[in-house]
Design an enzyme around this catalytic site. Structure first.
Site, mmCIF file in Angstrom:
data_model
loop_
_atom_site.group_PDB
_atom_site.id
_atom_site.type_symbol
_atom_site.label_atom_id
_atom_site.label_comp_id
_atom_site.label_asym_id
_atom_site.label_seq_id
_atom_site.Cartn_x
_atom_site.Cartn_y
_atom_site.Cartn_z
ATOM 1 N N ARG A 139 32.349 33.339 38.195
ATOM 2 C CA ARG A 139 33.525 33.789 39.157
ATOM 3 C C ARG A 139 34.109 35.056 38.159
ATOM 4 O O ARG A 139 34.444 36.793 39.023
ATOM 5 C CB ARG A 139 34.906 33.329 39.403
ATOM 6 C CG ARG A 139 34.773 32.437 40.488
ATOM 7 C CD ARG A 139 36.163 31.440 40.602
ATOM 8 N NE ARG A 139 35.346 30.719 39.310
ATOM 9 C CZ ARG A 139 34.209 29.603 38.867
ATOM 10 N NH1 ARG A 139 33.716 29.036 40.633
ATOM 11 N NH2 ARG A 139 33.224 29.128 39.019
ATOM 12 N N THR A 140 34.437 35.301 36.931
ATOM 13 C CA THR A 140 35.358 36.125 36.914
ATOM 14 C C THR A 140 34.076 37.697 36.584
ATOM 15 O O THR A 140 35.179 38.609 36.354
ATOM 16 C CB THR A 140 36.494 35.900 34.993
ATOM 17 O OG1 THR A 140 36.751 34.311 35.609
ATOM 18 C CG2 THR A 140 36.567 37.244 34.280
HETATM 19 C C1 NCD Z 1 38.746 29.377 34.105
HETATM 20 C C2 NCD Z 1 37.864 30.568 32.626
HETATM 21 O O1 NCD Z 1 37.335 30.664 32.248
HETATM 22 O O2 NCD Z 1 39.565 29.923 31.956
HETATM 23 N N1 NCD Z 1 37.927 29.694 34.891
HETATM 24 C C3 NCD Z 1 38.008 31.572 36.186
HETATM 25 O O3 NCD Z 1 37.988 31.992 34.862
HETATM 26 N N2 NCD Z 1 37.976 30.975 36.761
HETATM 27 C C4 NCD Z 1 39.089 28.073 34.225
HETATM 28 C C5 NCD Z 1 38.491 27.363 33.214
HETATM 29 O O4 NCD Z 1 36.965 27.359 32.794
HETATM 30 O O5 NCD Z 1 39.013 25.853 32.612
#
Ligand code: NCD
Length: 309
Positions: free
Chosen positions: A56-57
């Protein structure tokens, strides 16, 4: 918004005024996304440097830049393919890449590593998650998701549930929530409590905090339930992880205890914290969060590059 020196490493650097400016810009970015794209950042290049897994990020940053008419150079596997394998320092890597691009989003497994990369960078660096440290853009999009629906955060009871010790998302969420008069309920196994420095900072700002292990007893009080994953990769052994695994599971039965107008958030990926049977409930917001992530990152990059939507 003015970060010094124009990097976003921690939500500690985001004031309440910054937050609302960003939200207003994000609303305008929603219109851009509806239309398709704009050329506000035409000619600008974003580099995404990821030393830790992400779906996602990284894609969200990249989609945000593409929606603004810019371009992207991406390395999703810095650990095995970058010059760091040849023992280059993080500072040098940051300096070198910053001569080629206009902005960087960096994820690393060590807290503080993104700061190190930013130190000699000539362009803005955004922390896209540094180990168990912080994850500012996730927290920004989480609070944006709440603000869009509730408008006023003051008076809300917000539960933060899961691995509060290792979770970088809860850490960054707290530094934004300290701007509001919210009641916080921290729900975690005893061994995974919120770091003391963070609770102390919140208390200094006058926030009420309750710490508990018991989700069943507290979920009915929550206006907002911020779920997070138990961070398996941060545990020293599988045995330790197994003690906390599936500590909290929101299923249909527990859902019945929740307020009718509560919101359920989760940054994803989920493991077993929120059962798929909850997905169709009108209170579930975790898939909407993903959409909000793109517009928040659009607003942020516009701001950091001196532009407006
Ligand atoms: C989070 C992360 O990478 O910290 N995920 C994200 O960026 N959507 C949360 C996680 O990995 O638990």
């Amino acid at each position: 918004m003015k970060f010094t020196p124009n990097h976003l490493l921690s939500t500690k650097d985001v004031s309440k005024k910054d937050l609302f400016n960003l939200f207003k810009q994000a609303l305008k970015c929603e219109r851009i996304v509806k239309k398709g794209k704009s050329d506000l950042l035409k000619g600008k290049i974003l580099s995404t440097l990821f030393f830790e897994p992400s779906t996602r990020t990284r894609m969200s940053f990249e989609a945000a830049m593409l929606r603004l008419g810019g371009s992207v150079i991406s390395n999703a596997d810095m650990k095995t393919t970058s010059s760091l394998r040849k023992m280059e320092s993080l500072k040098d890597t940051g300096k070198v890449i910053s001569t080629m691009v206009d902005i960087m989003a960096v994820r690393h497994n060590e807290p503080g590593a993104v700061k190190e990369i930013s130190e000699k960078s000539a362009v803005p660096v955004i922390n896209a998650g540094d180990g168990s440290g912080e994850h500012p853009t996730q927290a920004l999009l989480d609070i944006y998701t709440i603000w869009k629906e509730k408008r006023n955060l003051n008076g809300l009871t917000i539960g933060i549930i899961g691995d509060l010790k290792n979770g970088r998302v809860p850490h960054s969420q707290c530094f934004l929530l300290k701007h509001f008069k919210v009641n916080l309920v921290f729900v975690s196994p005893k061994s995974l409590k919120m770091p003391k420095e963070i609770t102390a900072e919140l208390k200094k700002n006058g926030l009420k905090i309750r710490e508990t292990e018991n989700l069943k007893k507290t979920i009915s009080e929550m206006d907002i339930a911020l779920f997070t994953r138990i961070q398996k990769e941060r545990f020293s052994s599988l045995k330790e992880y197994n003690k906390c695994k599936a500590f909290y599971v929101l299923d249909k039965k527990l859902l019945k205890e929740m307020k009718k107008d509560a919101l359920i958030l989760h940054p994803l990926p989920r493991v077993d914290e929120v059962a798929p049977e909850v997905d169709d409930d009108s209170r579930a917001r975790y898939f909407d969060q993903v959409k909000n992530g793109v517009v928040i990152r659009m607003a942020l990059m516009l701001n950091m590059l001196g532009k407006k939507a």
